[in-house]
Structures are given as C-alpha cells and as structure tokens.
Design an enzyme around this catalytic site. Sequence first.
Site, PDB file in Angstrom:
ATOM      1  N   GLY A 220       0.817  -1.207   0.000  1.00  0.00           N
ATOM      2  CA  GLY A 220       0.000   0.000   0.000  1.00  0.00           C
ATOM      3  C   GLY A 220       0.847   1.250   0.000  1.00  0.00           C
ATOM      4  CD  GLU A 243       5.060  -2.653  -3.379  1.00  0.00           C
ATOM      5  OE1 GLU A 243       5.466  -1.467  -3.484  1.00  0.00           O
ATOM      6  OE2 GLU A 243       4.013  -3.059  -3.881  1.00  0.00           O
ATOM      7  CB  CYS A 277       3.495   0.269  -6.454  1.00  0.00           C
ATOM      8  SG  CYS A 277       3.756  -1.471  -6.809  1.00  0.00           S
TER       9      CYS A 277
END
Length: 492
Positions: A220, A243, A277
């Site tokens: 997140g 992460e 991401c």
Amino acid sequence: MTLWINGDWVTGQGALRVKRNPVSGEVLWQGNDADAAQVGQACRAARAAFPRWARLSFGDRQVRVECFAGLLESNKAELTAIIARETGKPRWESATEVTAMINKIAISIKAYHVRTGEQRSEMPDGAASLRHRPHGVLAVFGPYNFPGHLPNGHIVPALLAGNTIIFKPSELTPWSGEAVMRLWQQAGLPPGVLNLVQGGRETGQALSALEDLDGLLFTGSANTGYQLHRQLSGQPEKILALEMGGNNPLIIDEVADIDAAVHLTIQSAFVTAGQRCTCARRLFLKSGTQGDAFLARLVAVSQRLTPGTWDDEPQPFIGGLISEQAAQQVVTAWQELEAMGGRTLLAPRLLQAGTSLLTPGIIEMTGVTGVPDEEVFGPLLRVWRYDNFDEAIRMANNTRFGLSCGLVSPEREKFDQLLLEARAGIVNWNKPLTGAASTAPFGGIGASGNHRPSAWYAADYCAWPMASLESDSLTLPATLNPGLDFSDEVVR
C-alpha cells in the site's frame, strides 16, 4: 454476512460500508466492518488452527492451494467481472490479473523449495541440516489496485509455508476480497486457517495492534507503511514486510524508434490509469531535437487515450480510477505543479463529474525547484530535460523512494552504469517499468520498502530458518580438547 471467521460467514459489528462502481455509481456490495472484538476472534481462530495446519506435510498443504488454483480457473470470468466492476479497470486488464493469480500458485510452490526448502550436508560424524518453519499467525493487508493478485502474492506462500492468516482487503475493494475468500472456502481450507475481516482504518489498526500476531504483510501507500512500522517498532519478534510504492524515474536517452519509445512510456506511466506502484512518475528526457520530437509524439498519442467503463467495446486502454476522490487528487496535484511553474503539455481532465474517468496529464518541470517528492497515484507524468547521462542518474536518484527505474537506450554501457548507480529494487532496460516477473523478487529500498521483497522472495518472509547438527548416535570423540581427561586414573 461478509466476514469469514473460523470457518463461518458472520455479520460485521462495525460501521456499514457501501461499495459503488467508481464510474457508474452502481451499488456493488455492502456490509459491516469487523469491530475490534471480531478482529480478536479471527486472531484466536488462526492461532488455534496453526498447530494442525503447520504439522501437515507440505504436500497436503499444496493440494489445498492447487485446488484454489483450479477454482480460479473455473471461475475466471466471474472474478474478472467483479474486479473490473469494483476497481473500474477494463475487462482485459482484470482478466490478466486473474491469470496472474493462477500462475502464482505454481511459481510459489517452486519458490518455496528453492528459497526455503530443506538441505542436508553430510559430515564425518553426522550431518548439518537446514529446515524452515512457519511464523504462526500473519496479517495480510491488501491494496485496491490489484485486489486479487497482490494479496494472493502474500497469502499463497504464507499458507504453503504453514502459516495461518487474517486477511483484510482494502476498504475500497471489499467485494473482490470476499469473492476470493469464497473460492478459498470451496478449496477446503480447515476452519481458522484463513480468515477475512472487512474494514478501513479502525479495523486495520485493531488488526496490527494484536499482541498475538507473529507478523504483518503489507502492500500500500508509504504513509500507511510508515505508520505500521512505527506501530510495530520495538517488536523484533514480529516479521514485517512492507511494499510501499515509488516516485519512479524513466530515463529516455537515445531513441532509434520514437513510436516504440512512446509506447514503452505510455505502458510505464498510464497503464491501470497510473495506479501501479511501479508506474513512471518522473520522465527524464535528453535535451535536443530528438527529445523534442519524442515529447511531441508522446503528447499526441497520450491525447488519444480516452478512459472508458469496464465493459466498453471496443475495450479502452485505461478505465476509471478507484474513486472520484482519487481522480480529483491527481487533478489537484497537477494544479499545484502548474502553480509552482510547471509547463502543462497535456492537462488531465475529469470526463464527467461524479465519475473517476480521468484523462492522462503530462507537465514539464525542468528548472522548477521544490517539487514534492511524493507519489501521485494516477495518470500524471512529470518531465525533466537533461544534458548528460550522469546528470540523468543524479536526478533519477533524487528521491526518498527506490522501487523501479528504467532506461531507454541502445547502449549497454549506459545500462551497466545505471545498474551500478541506481537506487531501486527494479531496474529495467528498454522495457516498461510496469513489467515485472513473478520469478524474480519484487520490492524496493528507501521509502519503497523494508528489504522484504515479494514475488519470488515472498517465501523468505513467510518462514524462518532452523539449522541443525545431527547424529543418530553419541560417541566420545577420538581426540579430546586440551584439558579434558576421561581416563580411569583417579587424580589425587
């Protein structure tokens, strides 16, 4: 009933939560959050189930996990539609997510044996053995951008290793979390082995605060990751895998095929509406006429990217963001950059009020100082021009994050230099930043993670090593250390 605790579906005792399609506003799911007491019940169920699950042979656990893979395959169309409708992603992209979930099973089984299997080395008087043991009860916090695949990347290796789990999906994708949990139920997991608690911040804080928790696996935002790190500080007995995204640089150096480079850049910056991401957030482009031509072409092609609904035909490249609020945050970030002196090349636009359909934005920031080092989680690309490659690397590394980095160049020497100097866990050459292989580690350094990469290395944080020296019999050594006397003579 939307919580799965100790083998039963139960109704949450917390606040009511309603999930709508982020584009149409259609109500897709509703249910109540888990309160702190129910989070505690889930933990006790996982703790009670742990000894028996951990004592099963790896083969027995593998059978249950492979059954889940089969259920994913037979329910692929239904799960694809659920993920697409809930996230706003196009159908084609949600289908690739479910495929990745299926493929993760075989990869995780192989990774378990390679990374955390058993080894034995014979010695003159016995053997040295290496085994791995599960931690116990793990919490898994899932993100909304890949609500099936990314939690799956924690849950599957954790179950294979013998852990039991409390899974909290993102509060923005509760339907996907429930749908995946129902497939695990059909796979025949024993009660308590995998538990589902729905909810937002309060539920998450109750879960991470549990004393009887052996670890937490999180994907997140950096802000939430830092909060979890602070909350678990002073508890070295708990494994924490974070992460947390990135402010990722893409360097465009020499370009032989402009359209190919533009395609790579769009795949890097705008796929999933910029909600990966690893997406490129910062583009570093070499000064000169070739760079000018590339930038003009990038703007022209990006201008044609029209987001659409999950079931549009023909299918769009990108869909909506996770919410109208998320889309508005991207627009606000662009406006702030423009106010700082940025030169807008392509303005992001909300196609319709009340929806999350947002067109991509591109803004040049060359010469602007004080640009925030923050991840803007959406289709907004900032551009800087550079004069030499050393300068490009310095600019690329000028971030607290360190997830992904990429180079477009025909020169292997420049890629070798980047490999030596880049501060990132993923460094790609003439490949999109958003391309990653489950057969490799996935993670970053700095504000992007805490050195617990997932994917191929997920097995590492799901088990701990146990070393043994072993002999099936005990004999007195033929040669004793100095000062040891085992003779029959009596010393007077």
